[in-house]
Motif scaffolding. Structure first.
Motif, mmCIF file in Angstrom:
data_model
loop_
_atom_site.group_PDB
_atom_site.id
_atom_site.type_symbol
_atom_site.label_atom_id
_atom_site.label_comp_id
_atom_site.label_asym_id
_atom_site.label_seq_id
_atom_site.Cartn_x
_atom_site.Cartn_y
_atom_site.Cartn_z
ATOM 1 N N PHE A 108 0.679 -1.170 0.028
ATOM 2 C CA PHE A 108 -0.036 0.049 -0.071
ATOM 3 C C PHE A 108 0.984 1.171 0.014
ATOM 4 N N ALA A 109 0.486 2.406 -0.705
ATOM 5 C CA ALA A 109 1.498 3.617 -0.856
ATOM 6 C C ALA A 109 0.428 4.614 -0.132
ATOM 7 N N GLY A 110 -0.982 4.651 -0.801
ATOM 8 C CA GLY A 110 -1.936 5.654 -0.214
ATOM 9 C C GLY A 110 -2.527 6.367 -1.360
ATOM 10 N N ILE A 111 -3.041 7.434 -1.026
ATOM 11 C CA ILE A 111 -3.984 8.247 -2.193
ATOM 12 C C ILE A 111 -3.117 9.217 -2.962
ATOM 13 N N LEU A 112 -3.269 9.103 -4.159
ATOM 14 C CA LEU A 112 -2.529 9.939 -5.248
ATOM 15 C C LEU A 112 -2.969 11.190 -5.032
ATOM 16 N N THR A 113 -2.086 12.470 -4.867
ATOM 17 C CA THR A 113 -2.551 13.899 -4.701
ATOM 18 C C THR A 113 -1.658 14.501 -5.489
ATOM 19 N N THR A 114 -1.843 15.872 -5.421
ATOM 20 C CA THR A 114 -0.977 16.699 -6.326
ATOM 21 C C THR A 114 0.439 16.886 -5.642
ATOM 22 N N SER A 115 0.460 16.782 -4.266
ATOM 23 C CA SER A 115 1.702 16.804 -3.494
ATOM 24 C C SER A 115 2.777 15.622 -3.764
ATOM 25 N N ASN A 116 2.329 14.447 -4.015
ATOM 26 C CA ASN A 116 3.056 13.432 -4.251
ATOM 27 C C ASN A 116 2.994 12.798 -5.318
ATOM 28 N N TRP A 117 2.421 13.287 -6.418
ATOM 29 C CA TRP A 117 2.440 12.893 -7.851
ATOM 30 C C TRP A 117 3.948 12.962 -8.488
ATOM 31 N N THR A 118 4.507 13.788 -8.342
ATOM 32 C CA THR A 118 5.831 13.756 -9.079
ATOM 33 C C THR A 118 6.739 12.737 -8.575
ATOM 34 N N ASP A 119 6.672 12.529 -7.346
ATOM 35 C CA ASP A 119 7.866 11.688 -6.638
ATOM 36 C C ASP A 119 7.268 10.142 -6.997
ATOM 37 N N TRP A 120 5.802 9.942 -7.029
ATOM 38 C CA TRP A 120 5.301 8.758 -7.193
ATOM 39 C C TRP A 120 5.346 8.386 -8.731
ATOM 40 N N TYR A 121 5.252 9.360 -9.527
ATOM 41 C CA TYR A 121 5.248 9.039 -10.868
ATOM 42 C C TYR A 121 6.909 8.482 -11.431
ATOM 43 N N ALA A 122 7.814 9.016 -10.683
ATOM 44 C CA ALA A 122 9.087 8.643 -10.977
ATOM 45 C C ALA A 122 9.164 7.085 -10.373
ATOM 46 N N GLY A 123 8.428 6.679 -9.778
ATOM 47 C CA GLY A 123 8.401 5.367 -9.203
ATOM 48 C C GLY A 123 7.490 4.480 -9.832
#
Length: 421
Positions: A222-237
């Motif tokens: 589990f990672a969590g809810i995708l938001t504007t604040s974590n999008w850039t870092d999570w997209y890199a992964g």
């Protein structure tokens, strides 16, 4: 090109976009099926024999290592790239080859794998997964309160806990994916009907691009809810394995659902569509194509040797003996023997053949007085023939059962949904 895995969809989407740009495309895959047929219907050539490629390509865009090895063998003077989609699966392991000019990773974790596979840093780069934004259109309206949820997954392990949490939170849950026996080819049309989507990787990116609230999770974590604040870092992964660091628990899921924000979803959708648009990714690939073709053309080709016969024999051999998803190839039977994965019938057969060899050898050593051995040998040979016949029948029955399972899978999933309600 037989099902709808991430790499298969990437291949299909790239082929569509490259053809629109005027490139002549041929897809080569060892295993072709429904997806290959849909591409052929759209006018894209798909072949499962490397010798059926109707031209010498200017560049080879390779995904899985076995398929790329065959293509490189058949077209030894064509420059290529290799794209790594997964951190540990066998068919994404990179190999060094003088004609592979660039190695592309879809996220940071896959980039690490390329380094682990001893690929030089200066040959590696990241191009994240893309979305066809013409196909995955933005929803007209984002619901202020979530009502419908969708689980997209290759596994059903996490279904029970997600279903329970959705029920508690008043969410109607549907499931789609190979883990539930109901793969679909119109996900782009379906997503508009859902407010929350539980998914990872490419499916999560596609859902976010349509205006769905995405909770990033699957059977691995589990990672969590995708938001504007974590999008850039999570997209890199790649919204995948590297960020699935927590357990998929009722508490984590409940907290994620509670963070649902239609305003943030709207802003995120715009950002996702901008960052992941397939046109921008294909721009990058086209630039790589031009660079490696130009480099190859600048080299002297005066001393090239005609290896046509060698190429044909070796590439045909690789098709038969290197691992692929086509279990009708020789490699599958060979690997089962090495791994001792034979059926009980075949194990008995192997044992009886060993005993037969021993008795025949003893007959030679003992000379004339071997009537009892000859009778034993005769009985064993008769038993071996019977077992072989039984084994053939069992194989036929297994083939029939597999066919019947594929036919009944979709009606079963419908009935399951009806009775679960």
């Amino acid at each position: 090109m037989s099902s709808r895995s991430g790499t298969e969809i990437v291949t299909a989407e790239l082929a569509d976009e490259l053809r629109i740009r005027g490139h002549e495309i041929v897809i080569y895959s060892l295993s072709c099926g429904k997806l290959a047929e849909s591409l052929r219907f759209r006018g894209i050539v798909v072949v499962d024999k490397i010798h059926d490629v109707p031209f010498i390509p200017d560049v080879i865009h390779g995904h899985h290592n076995v398929t790329l090895a065959i293509a490189l063998t058949h077209f030894p003077n064509t420059p290529s790239i290799f794209v790594c989609h997964d951190f540990d699966v066998w068919h994404d392991k990179a190999f060094l080859h003088p004609m592979i000019k660039k190695y592309v990773a879809v996220d940071k974790l896959c980039l690490k794998r390329l380094i682990i596979d001893n690929i030089p840093n200066d040959q590696c780069l990241i191009i994240n997964n893309a979305v066809n934004t013409n196909k995955f259109v933005k929803k007209e309206k984002i619901s202020p309160i979530p009502k419908k949820a969708l689980l997209l997954s290759k596994s059903s392990i996490q279904h029970n806990v997600i279903s329970k949490v959705c029920q508690i939170n008043g969410l109607e849950l549907d499931v789609i994916g190979s883990g539930f026996g109901n793969e679909i080819d119109n996900l782009n049309e379906v997503l508009k009907d859902y407010d929350i989507v539980f998914a990872t990787a490419r499916m999560a990116i596609e859902a976010a691009s349509c205006g769905c609230c995405v909770i990033v999770c699957d059977h691995r974590g589990f990672a969590g809810i995708l938001t504007t604040s974590n999008w850039t870092d999570w997209y890199a992964g790649n919204l995948g394995r590297s960020i699935l660091i927590e357990d998929i628990s009722e508490t984590n899921l409940t907290n994620a659902i509670a963070q649902y924000s239609p305003n943030d979803v709207a802003k995120l959708t715009t950002q996702v569509r901008l960052d992941s648009d397939i046109k921008e990714k294909v721009d990058q690939y086209e630039q790589i194509y031009k660079e490696i073709i130009s480099y190859q053309n600048s080299k002297s080709n005066d001393k090239q040797i005609n290896l046509n016969v060698y190429q044909y024999n070796l590439s045909a051999f690789l098709e038969d003996f290197l691992p692929s998803y086509n279990h009708n190839k020789i490699w599958f039977d060979v690997s089962k023997k090495f791994l001792n994965l034979d059926s009980p019938e075949l194990t008995i057969l192997k044992s009886m053949n060993t005993k037969l060899d021993y008795l025949e050898q003893r007959e030679i050593e003992l000379g004339k007085d071997t009537n009892f051995i000859r009778k034993e040998v005769k009985h064993i040979k008769e038993d071996i023939d019977l077992i072989r016949q039984d084994t053939d029948l069992i194989r036929q029955d297994i083939g029939f059962l597999r066919l019947l399972t594929n036919i009944l899978r979709k009606p079963y999933s419908w009935l399951k949904k009806i009775f679960n309600r």
